[in-house]
Design an enzyme around this catalytic site. Structure first.
Site, mmCIF file in Angstrom:
data_model
loop_
_atom_site.group_PDB
_atom_site.id
_atom_site.type_symbol
_atom_site.label_atom_id
_atom_site.label_comp_id
_atom_site.label_asym_id
_atom_site.label_seq_id
_atom_site.Cartn_x
_atom_site.Cartn_y
_atom_site.Cartn_z
ATOM 1 N N GLU A 106 7.345 2.708 1.647
ATOM 2 C CA GLU A 106 7.288 2.137 3.044
ATOM 3 C C GLU A 106 6.044 2.051 3.595
ATOM 4 O OE1 GLU A 106 11.945 3.572 4.107
ATOM 5 O OE2 GLU A 106 10.078 4.175 5.668
ATOM 6 N N CYS B 280 0.506 2.358 8.968
ATOM 7 C CA CYS B 280 1.146 3.791 8.472
ATOM 8 C C CYS B 280 1.445 3.480 7.039
ATOM 9 C CB CYS B 280 2.161 3.889 9.329
ATOM 10 S SG CYS B 280 2.763 5.443 9.075
ATOM 11 N N CYS C 227 9.647 12.483 -0.399
ATOM 12 C CA CYS C 227 8.789 13.798 -0.537
ATOM 13 C C CYS C 227 9.565 15.006 -0.864
ATOM 14 C CB CYS C 227 8.541 13.859 1.164
ATOM 15 S SG CYS C 227 7.311 15.431 1.552
ATOM 16 N N CYS D 51 11.088 18.782 5.446
ATOM 17 C CA CYS D 51 11.149 19.058 6.848
ATOM 18 C C CYS D 51 12.757 18.489 7.432
ATOM 19 C CB CYS D 51 10.147 18.219 7.534
ATOM 20 S SG CYS D 51 8.379 18.767 6.707
ATOM 21 N N CYS E 203 13.086 14.929 9.156
ATOM 22 C CA CYS E 203 12.532 13.703 8.559
ATOM 23 C C CYS E 203 13.200 13.134 7.583
ATOM 24 C CB CYS E 203 11.240 14.346 7.953
ATOM 25 S SG CYS E 203 10.523 12.917 6.930
ATOM 26 N N GLU F 232 3.737 13.612 1.381
ATOM 27 C CA GLU F 232 2.611 14.764 2.000
ATOM 28 C C GLU F 232 1.407 14.259 1.177
ATOM 29 O OE1 GLU F 232 1.944 17.260 4.182
ATOM 30 O OE2 GLU F 232 -0.052 16.833 3.098
ATOM 31 N N SER G 292 -2.739 12.863 7.378
ATOM 32 C CA SER G 292 -2.003 13.802 8.257
ATOM 33 C C SER G 292 -1.118 14.663 7.284
ATOM 34 C CB SER G 292 -0.916 12.813 8.955
ATOM 35 O OG SER G 292 0.184 13.622 9.279
ATOM 36 N N SER H 161 0.390 17.957 11.531
ATOM 37 C CA SER H 161 1.784 17.875 12.048
ATOM 38 C C SER H 161 2.460 19.298 12.196
ATOM 39 C CB SER H 161 2.656 17.268 11.147
ATOM 40 O OG SER H 161 2.120 15.907 10.804
ATOM 41 N N LEU H 162 2.239 19.875 13.403
ATOM 42 C CA LEU H 162 2.390 21.205 13.627
ATOM 43 C C LEU H 162 4.155 21.539 14.071
ATOM 44 C CD1 LEU H 162 0.755 23.795 13.582
ATOM 45 C CD2 LEU H 162 0.621 23.555 16.251
ATOM 46 N N ASN I 218 11.855 10.312 16.462
ATOM 47 C CA ASN I 218 12.659 9.040 16.067
ATOM 48 C C ASN I 218 13.922 9.685 15.165
ATOM 49 O OD1 ASN I 218 13.210 6.348 16.031
ATOM 50 N ND2 ASN I 218 10.978 5.734 15.511
ATOM 51 N N CYS J 275 9.368 7.172 9.195
ATOM 52 C CA CYS J 275 9.228 6.956 7.740
ATOM 53 C C CYS J 275 10.341 7.714 7.210
ATOM 54 C CB CYS J 275 8.089 7.991 7.309
ATOM 55 S SG CYS J 275 8.399 9.789 7.418
HETATM 56 S S1 SF4 Z 1 7.572 15.152 7.663
HETATM 57 FE FE1 SF4 Z 1 5.994 14.576 5.958
HETATM 58 S S2 SF4 Z 1 5.909 16.403 4.692
HETATM 59 FE FE2 SF4 Z 1 7.979 16.836 5.895
HETATM 60 S S3 SF4 Z 1 9.440 15.872 4.675
HETATM 61 FE FE3 SF4 Z 1 8.787 14.429 6.022
HETATM 62 S S4 SF4 Z 1 7.215 13.031 4.372
HETATM 63 FE FE4 SF4 Z 1 7.541 14.987 3.700
#
Ligand code: SF4
Length: 356
Positions: free
Chosen positions: A85, A98, A105, A109, A112, A161, A190, A213-214, A289, A332
């Site tokens: 993407e 982007c 991934c 997270c 996400c 990542e 990032s 990305s905290l 989002n 994403c």
């Molecule tokens: S936020 Fe980034 S590191 Fe976390 S699952 Fe999504 S793509 Fe992977």
């Protein structure tokens, strides 16, 4: 496929041709990219035709346009079916791309969409660079109304990542800087906090921007949202961020996705202010989002404003970023989710090259 070939080895694609053709092809691929090989006007027709069906290492599976034409999102499909993407966001004086560094991934997270689908594979340097070249070609040849005709910023904030695919990402960065002549200051990597990767990237020697990305300012909450935090807790991340700033001379930014009732309270603002001061970071707030498989919802506008005000009161530099592409699943992993993909499609019959 030209972009999957190392730039220094392009002569393999042009065997039997005069050596200056390699420079001409390199120019078309990296300096003035074009959407179709037929647009490479100083190459003989038989050369253009030799790779006209596979100039790009992916096909366009889906394309969405939002924000009155100022946001364009592509879902590309690689030859093995891996989904990639890429989102182009246009502004009056900026065009930000982007890009993705992995298909899927592994870091899971919770908020996400990409993380909810798991890991397919690392993207090759050519697949990363081709996303940039495709968007450059799009801006030059088709364009967005009222937007520059070239990319001004590249951010590794798409799927994957980047520091978990560091070797290939480093080669992609090298091609962007050395072949495409992009300023390292226009590039942002990032990370959710792969500490050894931050140190290695710092030692690569480019003044690239680093965004962390905290999303949470204490280890208990952060581990529940970003599981890799268990391996690389916040204290280690702070040390690595400081090392990055001191080594590259670039200020680090902290990305904070605002989630309703999760990380938008004063206690988190207080702790985040402490971290931002210790690592001298600018903080970017962005509303979540929401994704179909996640329970988290975006903070309200009021809560985001209050959170930003609390940070400012504590002397933190903070920006509330606009969310782009709400009308087109632009976070994403969302386009891939919407397409119903739970695994790569079969490669049989796949058309290579953009379907325009
Ligand atoms: S936020 Fe980034 S590191 Fe976390 S699952 Fe999504 S793509 Fe992977």
């Amino acid at each position: 496929m030209p972009y999957l070939t190392h730039p220094e080895a392009l002569d393999h694609l042009l065997s039997g041709e005069p050596s200056y053709r390699v420079d001409q092809l390199r120019q078309w691929l990296y300096r003035t990219p074009v959407l179709s090989a037929s647009d490479m006007t100083n190459l003989p027709i038989h050369v253009r035709e030799s790779f006209s069906d596979h100039l790009w290492p992916f096909a366009i599976e889906d394309e969405q346009v939002g924000d009155a034409g100022k946001t364009r999102k592509w879902l590309f499909t690689a030859a093995d079916g891996a989904a990639i993407e890429t989102v182009l966001m246009g502004y009056p004086k900026r065009a930000t791309l982007c890009i993705s560094s992995q298909a899927g991934c592994a870091l899971a997270c919770t908020f996400c969409a990409t993380g909810q689908f798991g890991f397919e594979r690392h993207l090759e340097p050519g697949e990363i660079v081709a996303q940039v070249a495709y968007a450059q070609a799009f801006l030059r040849q088709i364009g967005m109304p009222g937007v520059p005709d070239h990319l001004t910023n590249i951010v590794f904030m798409g799927m994957g990542e980047p520091l978990a695919n560091l070797k290939r990402v480093t080669e992609a960065l090298r091609r962007m800087i050395e072949e495409m002549k992009m300023s390292p200051r226009s590039l942002t990597v990032s990370t959710v906090g792969i500490v050894p990767g931050i140190r290695q990237l710092a030692n690569a020697g480019w003044p690239i921007n680093l965004a962390i990305s905290l999303h949470a300012a204490d280890d208990e909450l952060r581990t529940s949202l970003v599981p890799i935090n268990k391996r690389y807790p916040i204290a280690d991340l702070e040390e690595a961020a400081t090392f990055y700033r001191e080594t590259t001379g670039r200020r680090v930014s902290v990305e904070w996705t605002m989630m309703d009732g999760v990380n938008d309270n004063l206690d988190q603002a207080d702790k985040l202010a402490g971290i931002a001061h210790r690592i001298l970071a600018h903080v970017n707030l962005i509303a979540l989002n929401p994704t179909p498989l996640s329970e988290e919802r975006a903070s309200t506008k009021l809560h985001i404003e209050q959170f930003a005000a609390a940070l400012k009161q504590r002397g933190v530099n903070v920006t509330v970023r606009d969310t782009r592409g709400k009308d087109i699943d632009a976070a994403c992993g969302q386009l891939r989710a919407r397409s119903g993909r739970t695994k790569p499609p079969p490669t049989v019959g796949l058309t290579i090259g953009p379907r325009r």
